[in-house]
Scaffold this active site. Structure first.
Site, PDB file in Angstrom:
ATOM      1  CG  ASP A 251      -1.789   1.222   1.321  1.00 23.34           C
ATOM      2  OD1 ASP A 251      -2.655   1.380   0.447  1.00 23.34           O
ATOM      3  OD2 ASP A 251      -1.596   2.034   2.250  1.00 23.34           O
ATOM      4  CD  GLU A 288      -2.243   2.816  -3.379  1.00 21.02           C
ATOM      5  OE1 GLU A 288      -3.204   3.560  -3.625  1.00 21.02           O
ATOM      6  OE2 GLU A 288      -1.941   2.461  -2.222  1.00 21.02           O
TER       7      GLU A 288
END
Length: 584
Positions: A251, A288
């Site tokens: 993330d 990401e």
């Protein structure tokens, strides 16, 4: 953590540490002093049995703190840890050799809202649906332990534990084993850039957080600390090694503040590649990032970090604008006539160009030699839906015909396509931002902050859901009964046919990123009123987003069409708001 016949914990800030064993009711069974060792580690001889509950008491206080490396939190993140024997589970996936990402189809889901029950066992019952759809990789939103009953998962505070409400670590093992039995790889979303606001006791043990350095979600993780880096890397290896996971989605890696000689992502990739070689199966790392920096996925031999892939928000933005005509905020630049062309042919739209949203030059070009599948592309995901004011999906604003075009664009893109749960049938349920902070002040601050954020963007506060309202969570569950409704079933059948074509036609998984070419057939100042053709080898993907019939200068066998087509020896005509795949 238990190491051999010694229990250890890293607590360089502590002057004194005691190991406390407690009963199921929380009562103290015994308490023993631990001994300070090298590098801030404290230890005590002995072992704890599977299921035993314990914690640490720091300095001269009396409050029990959970183990920072706890594998199980049966009573929540504020209570005692429980020993969890990973090896006690009988795996049936010994013949599993994994799945490479190239040529794959990812399906992103949130365990708590994927089914009415919101558990791993309930999700297992829906895995055959994913197999029939043509999915190869199931990506779970974060499942690590957080405070409260429900949450997106990004407020985790104990990264090694699995949320009990989903079924805990044993339920997680059952899920992974069941997925492998069906030929599905599992990707786990992990968060190493921040910790949640409730239940984070790590700073009491040691310098896990960097003082004076914050990102969007709170204090930055202190990556200058060797033990903290190892805390992250060992956590990643735990998922892949002990829980048989096939990949991790990392993330918001742009929020990792690391000035070390070897970046944490490079170090992580090296360690995961070593584990992959030992395990004899591919292990995937997907980042990401909002940096548009190909360094993440460049091979280490070429000066990169060597991650497997990264998400492509630029592809999403270009397609979202083309489908919806929405051009506010960060969508503004993607109304450009060449937006679809740039993200299809080059991967990034902002590759050293000016970003009006950021008010600066942004991004770097992806090298010509980079494989296209290293970009994960999607028309919808948890962020791009859930971070809208009302959590509305494309299905809540687009016609069935335009949803069909979205399906064609997603599953014929050069990257690795990803679907968000329910997208395949045009789920009508929203996916909203929900929390369940038990602390009234934190819950109120979260709700008021969310509403104020959208009010600043011009939204009526009355339409922004309260994330703390249990109804917000309930509304976000998929309604599987919709599969019996005709128009939902038609869209699902289209996704299945498109996934089958991806498996059958090598042009749709061709790795060369600059192999496709895009031709704007009908230009328009309104991005949602254009028509274009994407050529991939001997295939042409025809997209008509206008309100009129459009003739394309290409002919051949129609392999798939979302509406009727008319062909001559030289042309193919598409009806308004439709798409087709032509084999020339």
């Amino acid at each position: 953590m238990t190491s051999g016949a010694q229990i250890q914990v890293w607590a360089p800030r502590a002057r004194r540490v005691r190991l406390r064993r407690v009963g199921d009711d929380g009562s103290t069974l015994d308490e023993r002093e631990m001994t300070a060792g090298v590098g801030g580690w404290w230890g005590i001889d002995g072992e704890l049995a599977d299921g035993e509950r314990y914690g640490f008491v720091i300095d001269d206080g009396d409050q029990l703190r959970p183990d920072p490396r706890s594998r199980r939190q049966p009573d929540g993140v504020h209570a005692a840890s429980a020993v969890f024997d990973e090896t006690a589970f009988t795996w049936t996936d010994r013949a599993w050799t994994g799945r490479q990402l190239a040529g794959g189809l990812i399906y992103e889901l949130h365990v708590g809202t994927f089914t009415p029950a919101g558990t791993f066992d309930a999700a297992i019952e829906r895995l055959d649906h994913l197999v029939d759809l043509g999915v190869t990789h199931v990506e779970l939103l974060p499942v690590n332990a957080f405070n409260g009953q429900w949450n997106w998962g990004y407020d985790g505070v104990l990264w090694y534990a699995v949320h009990e409400g989903y079924g805990g670590p044993r339920g997680y093992q059952r899920f992974v084993d069941a997925a492998h039995a069906r030929g599905l790889a599992v990707i786990q979303d992990v968060v190493y850039n921040h910790l949640g606001p409730s239940g984070n006791y790590l700073p009491e043990f040691g310098p896990y957080l960097r003082e004076g350095s914050r990102n969007t979600w709170g204090d930055s993780i202190d990556l200058d600390q060797t033990a903290v880096r190892e805390y992250i890397i060992e956590n990643a290896l735990m998922w892949l090694r002990d829980r048989h996971v096939d990949g991790l989605r990392l993330d918001a890696v742009h929020a990792l503040h690391d000035d070390s000689r070897v970046h944490i992502l490079k170090e992580l990739a090296e360690r995961v590649d070593a584990l992959s070689a030992h395990e004899g199966r591919p292990l995937t790392l997907i980042a990401e990032s909002d940096l548009n920096d190909p360094t993440l996925i460049l091979p280490r031999e070429a000066g990169g970090y060597g991650l497997t892939a990264q998400w492509s928000d630029d592809w999403h933005h270009a397609v979202h604008v083309a489908l919806t005509g929405e051009t506010s905020g960060y969508y503004a630049d993607f109304a450009a006539p060449d937006a679809i062309e740039k993200v299809t042919d080059g991967g990034f739209f902002h590759d050293g160009t000016f970003s009006s949203f950021r008010d600066r030059v942004h991004g770097s070009p992806i090298p010509h030699e980079m494989a296209a599948w290293r970009l994960v592309t999607f028309a919808q995901d948890h962020d791009q839906i859930g971070n809208r004011a009302t959590g509305d999906r494309l299905s809540q604003t687009l016609s069935d015909d335009r949803l069909a075009v979205a399906a064609v664009l997603t599953l014929t893109a050069p990257g690795t396509p990803m679907l968000f749960m329910g997208e395949e049938w045009g789920a009508s349920t929203p996916w909203q931002f929900f929390t369940s902070h038990p602390e009234p002040e934190l819950g109120r601050a979260t709700a008021e902050g969310r509403i104020a954020e959208f009010a600043r963007m011009g939204w009526d506060a009355a339409v922004v859901p309260d994330p703390q309202d249990p109804e917000t969570f309930e509304r976000s569950h998929l309604d599987w009964d919709e599969l019996a409704i005709a128009h939902h079933g038609r869209l699902l059948d289209l996704y299945r046919r498109l996934a089958a074509l991806r498996r059958e036609l090598p042009e749709l998984t061709e790795p060369g990123i600059r192999e496709p070419s895009v031709h704007l057939v009908v230009p328009s100042d309104e991005p949602q009123r254009r028509a274009f053709r994407i050529d991939r080898g001997g295939l042409s993907i025809l997209i008509n987003l206008t309100s009129d019939d459009v003739a394309f200068d290409v002919a051949g066998e129609v392999l798939l069409a979302t509406r009727e087509t008319a062909s001559t020896a030289e042309r193919t005509t598409l009806l308004a708001e439709s798409a087709a795949i032509i084999q020339r």
